[in-house]
Scaffold this motif. Sequence first.
Motif, PDB file in Angstrom:
ATOM      1  N   VAL A  54       0.866  -1.184   0.000  1.00 37.19           N
ATOM      2  CA  VAL A  54       0.000   0.000   0.000  1.00 37.19           C
ATOM      3  C   VAL A  54       0.898   1.228   0.000  1.00 37.19           C
ATOM      4  O   VAL A  54       1.561   1.518   1.000  1.00 37.19           O
ATOM      5  CB  VAL A  54      -0.945   0.009   1.217  1.00 37.19           C
ATOM      6  CG1 VAL A  54      -1.807   1.262   1.212  1.00 37.19           C
ATOM      7  CG2 VAL A  54      -1.803  -1.250   1.231  1.00 37.19           C
ATOM      8  N   ILE A  55       0.912   1.952  -1.115  1.00 34.19           N
ATOM      9  CA  ILE A  55       1.829   3.072  -1.283  1.00 34.19           C
ATOM     10  C   ILE A  55       1.021   4.312  -1.630  1.00 34.19           C
ATOM     11  O   ILE A  55       0.248   4.316  -2.602  1.00 34.19           O
ATOM     12  CB  ILE A  55       2.862   2.775  -2.389  1.00 34.19           C
ATOM     13  CG1 ILE A  55       3.664   1.514  -2.035  1.00 34.19           C
ATOM     14  CG2 ILE A  55       3.799   3.964  -2.581  1.00 34.19           C
ATOM     15  CD1 ILE A  55       4.633   1.080  -3.101  1.00 34.19           C
ATOM     16  N   ASP A  56       1.175   5.361  -0.832  1.00 34.67           N
ATOM     17  CA  ASP A  56       0.448   6.607  -1.110  1.00 34.67           C
ATOM     18  C   ASP A  56       0.878   7.167  -2.460  1.00 34.67           C
ATOM     19  O   ASP A  56       2.065   7.112  -2.808  1.00 34.67           O
ATOM     20  CB  ASP A  56       0.747   7.630  -0.001  1.00 34.67           C
ATOM     21  CG  ASP A  56      -0.129   8.851  -0.100  1.00 34.67           C
ATOM     22  OD1 ASP A  56       0.225   9.774  -0.871  1.00 34.67           O
ATOM     23  OD2 ASP A  56      -1.168   8.881   0.571  1.00 34.67           O
ATOM     24  N   PRO A  57      -0.074   7.706  -3.239  1.00 38.27           N
ATOM     25  CA  PRO A  57       0.273   8.228  -4.566  1.00 38.27           C
ATOM     26  C   PRO A  57       1.333   9.325  -4.551  1.00 38.27           C
ATOM     27  O   PRO A  57       2.041   9.511  -5.547  1.00 38.27           O
ATOM     28  CB  PRO A  57      -1.065   8.757  -5.092  1.00 38.27           C
ATOM     29  CG  PRO A  57      -2.109   8.026  -4.310  1.00 38.27           C
ATOM     30  CD  PRO A  57      -1.521   7.765  -2.975  1.00 38.27           C
ATOM     31  N   SER A  58       1.463  10.034  -3.439  1.00 38.12           N
ATOM     32  CA  SER A  58       2.443  11.118  -3.382  1.00 38.12           C
ATOM     33  C   SER A  58       3.846  10.627  -3.037  1.00 38.12           C
ATOM     34  O   SER A  58       4.798  11.409  -3.076  1.00 38.12           O
ATOM     35  CB  SER A  58       2.001  12.165  -2.356  1.00 38.12           C
ATOM     36  OG  SER A  58       1.976  11.608  -1.043  1.00 38.12           O
ATOM     37  N   ALA A  59       4.007   9.362  -2.681  1.00 40.98           N
ATOM     38  CA  ALA A  59       5.331   8.826  -2.344  1.00 40.98           C
ATOM     39  C   ALA A  59       6.175   8.704  -3.599  1.00 40.98           C
ATOM     40  O   ALA A  59       5.667   8.442  -4.695  1.00 40.98           O
ATOM     41  CB  ALA A  59       5.187   7.480  -1.659  1.00 40.98           C
ATOM     42  N   GLU A  60       7.505   8.868  -3.439  1.00 39.56           N
ATOM     43  CA  GLU A  60       8.445   8.732  -4.544  1.00 39.56           C
ATOM     44  C   GLU A  60       9.319   7.509  -4.287  1.00 39.56           C
ATOM     45  O   GLU A  60      10.021   7.439  -3.280  1.00 39.56           O
ATOM     46  CB  GLU A  60       9.323   9.975  -4.658  1.00 39.56           C
ATOM     47  CG  GLU A  60       8.541  11.259  -4.923  1.00 39.56           C
ATOM     48  CD  GLU A  60       9.446  12.480  -4.960  1.00 39.56           C
ATOM     49  OE1 GLU A  60      10.669  12.300  -5.132  1.00 39.56           O
ATOM     50  OE2 GLU A  60       8.927  13.595  -4.807  1.00 39.56           O
ATOM     51  N   ILE A  61       9.275   6.574  -5.220  1.00 40.94           N
ATOM     52  CA  ILE A  61      10.027   5.328  -5.086  1.00 40.94           C
ATOM     53  C   ILE A  61      11.163   5.347  -6.098  1.00 40.94           C
ATOM     54  O   ILE A  61      10.938   5.514  -7.302  1.00 40.94           O
ATOM     55  CB  ILE A  61       9.121   4.105  -5.327  1.00 40.94           C
ATOM     56  CG1 ILE A  61       7.861   4.189  -4.450  1.00 40.94           C
ATOM     57  CG2 ILE A  61       9.905   2.823  -5.053  1.00 40.94           C
ATOM     58  CD1 ILE A  61       8.131   4.214  -2.975  1.00 40.94           C
ATOM     59  N   GLY A  62      12.389   5.179  -5.633  1.00 36.34           N
ATOM     60  CA  GLY A  62      13.558   5.267  -6.495  1.00 36.34           C
ATOM     61  C   GLY A  62      13.665   4.109  -7.477  1.00 36.34           C
ATOM     62  O   GLY A  62      13.026   3.063  -7.327  1.00 36.34           O
ATOM     63  N   GLU A  63      14.501   4.305  -8.462  1.00 37.25           N
ATOM     64  CA  GLU A  63      14.734   3.312  -9.501  1.00 37.25           C
ATOM     65  C   GLU A  63      15.274   2.013  -8.911  1.00 37.25           C
ATOM     66  O   GLU A  63      16.100   2.016  -8.004  1.00 37.25           O
ATOM     67  CB  GLU A  63      15.735   3.879 -10.507  1.00 37.25           C
ATOM     68  CG  GLU A  63      16.046   2.971 -11.669  1.00 37.25           C
ATOM     69  CD  GLU A  63      17.101   3.561 -12.584  1.00 37.25           C
ATOM     70  OE1 GLU A  63      17.501   2.876 -13.540  1.00 37.25           O
ATOM     71  OE2 GLU A  63      17.535   4.715 -12.340  1.00 37.25           O
ATOM     72  N   ALA A  64      14.772   0.890  -9.423  1.00 34.71           N
ATOM     73  CA  ALA A  64      15.219  -0.457  -9.056  1.00 34.71           C
ATOM     74  C   ALA A  64      14.947  -0.806  -7.595  1.00 34.71           C
ATOM     75  O   ALA A  64      15.578  -1.720  -7.047  1.00 34.71           O
ATOM     76  CB  ALA A  64      16.705  -0.639  -9.364  1.00 34.71           C
ATOM     77  N   ALA A  65      14.005  -0.128  -6.962  1.00 30.38           N
ATOM     78  CA  ALA A  65      13.631  -0.479  -5.591  1.00 30.38           C
ATOM     79  C   ALA A  65      12.831  -1.775  -5.592  1.00 30.38           C
ATOM     80  O   ALA A  65      12.105  -2.080  -6.533  1.00 30.38           O
ATOM     81  CB  ALA A  65      12.831   0.639  -4.948  1.00 30.38           C
ATOM     82  N   ALA A  66      12.981  -2.558  -4.530  1.00 31.07           N
ATOM     83  CA  ALA A  66      12.221  -3.796  -4.348  1.00 31.07           C
ATOM     84  C   ALA A  66      11.406  -3.660  -3.073  1.00 31.07           C
ATOM     85  O   ALA A  66      11.969  -3.429  -1.996  1.00 31.07           O
ATOM     86  CB  ALA A  66      13.157  -4.990  -4.272  1.00 31.07           C
TER      87      ALA A  66
END
Length: 370
Positions: free
Chosen positions: A113-125
């Motif tokens: 469950v990830i809030d739409p405003s969160a920023e997830i970096g490249e190649a994150a698992a």
Amino acid sequence: MSAEVSVTVGDLARALDARGWGELDLKVTGAAEPAATSPVGPNGGVIALAMAPKYAESLQPGSIAILADGMEPQAYGLRAAIFAPRPRLLMAGLTRAFDPGPEIAPGIHPSAVIDPSAEIGEAAAIGPFVVIGAKVRIGRNARIGAHVSIGRGTVIGDDALIHPGARIAHGVTIGLRIIVQSGAVIGGDGFSFVTPEESGIEEIRRTLGARDAIKEQHWTRIHSLGGVEIGDDVEIGANATIDRGTIRATRIGSGTKVDNLVMVAHNVVVGEDCLLCSQVGIAGSSKIGNRVVLAGKVGVSDNIEVGDDVIAGGASKIFTRVPAGRVVLGNPAVKMETQLEIQKAMRRLPRFAQQLAKLQETVTRLLEKG
């Protein structure tokens, strides 16, 4: 212990900046204790850590081992060896090479469950049932295990490894290459309360033990508005807790390693490259310098300053300022050499008591005769 990684003895020696001996093209598939070795087969074999003769005696002929400088691999029938000028440092490199780490599948699990405003970096698992709040920023190559929760506005740097079940609250800032073990809680509220009138604790501190009339008292929470700031290359052990600050942030310096079950209270500042061993407790607003080592069960009272390069022996209790570079031990903590003299004196007390009793008998007889 085996691993899916496979390298040659020569590759491993070069990677560890160590000297190799023997058949350097043999494949190494993992690491093991000396007694668990066997002759190297066509698909390779494990390498043993045998950096003293008493360990090397258990090596199987035809196996591979890491030896200390000066040991003779021919004496143990080895096919190949790596020589370690500093064995434990080489062990760090070896274990790193064969550690597969936790199994966290690439990408984002559909149950996260990830809030739409969160920023997830490249190649994150990101594993199953992870919850990531609003305006969170996760760096590149982060690995986040199952059931981790990360509160709003928290920032986590590149190459993070957060094991399953860790809890990171809101407003936490973490640098590069953090490792957080399962069950750790970063950013919980500080344990900070006040009474409308002078509390019993305040009275005892003021009077050093004297009590007036004892009255009922009720505690009112002081809320924790500060966050937690953690530098680069920090490790947080299982079930460790780092409380958020009251107004300013609680801070952990770069390179510091926090063991399992450590408690760091609100407003504490811990310097760089410290070791906080299991069950260390640091009370609120204390300041710990750089390269400090607090052994297991060390306690630091509130508002105490511990200088750079201090080493505190196991179960020491620190109630006053400790100057830089000092080695302390005991309860209350004093210089180690002083504590050793205290312990020697305590062991002599039964003999002193017997001598005193004999002297009293002698004096009593002399008085009766006089």
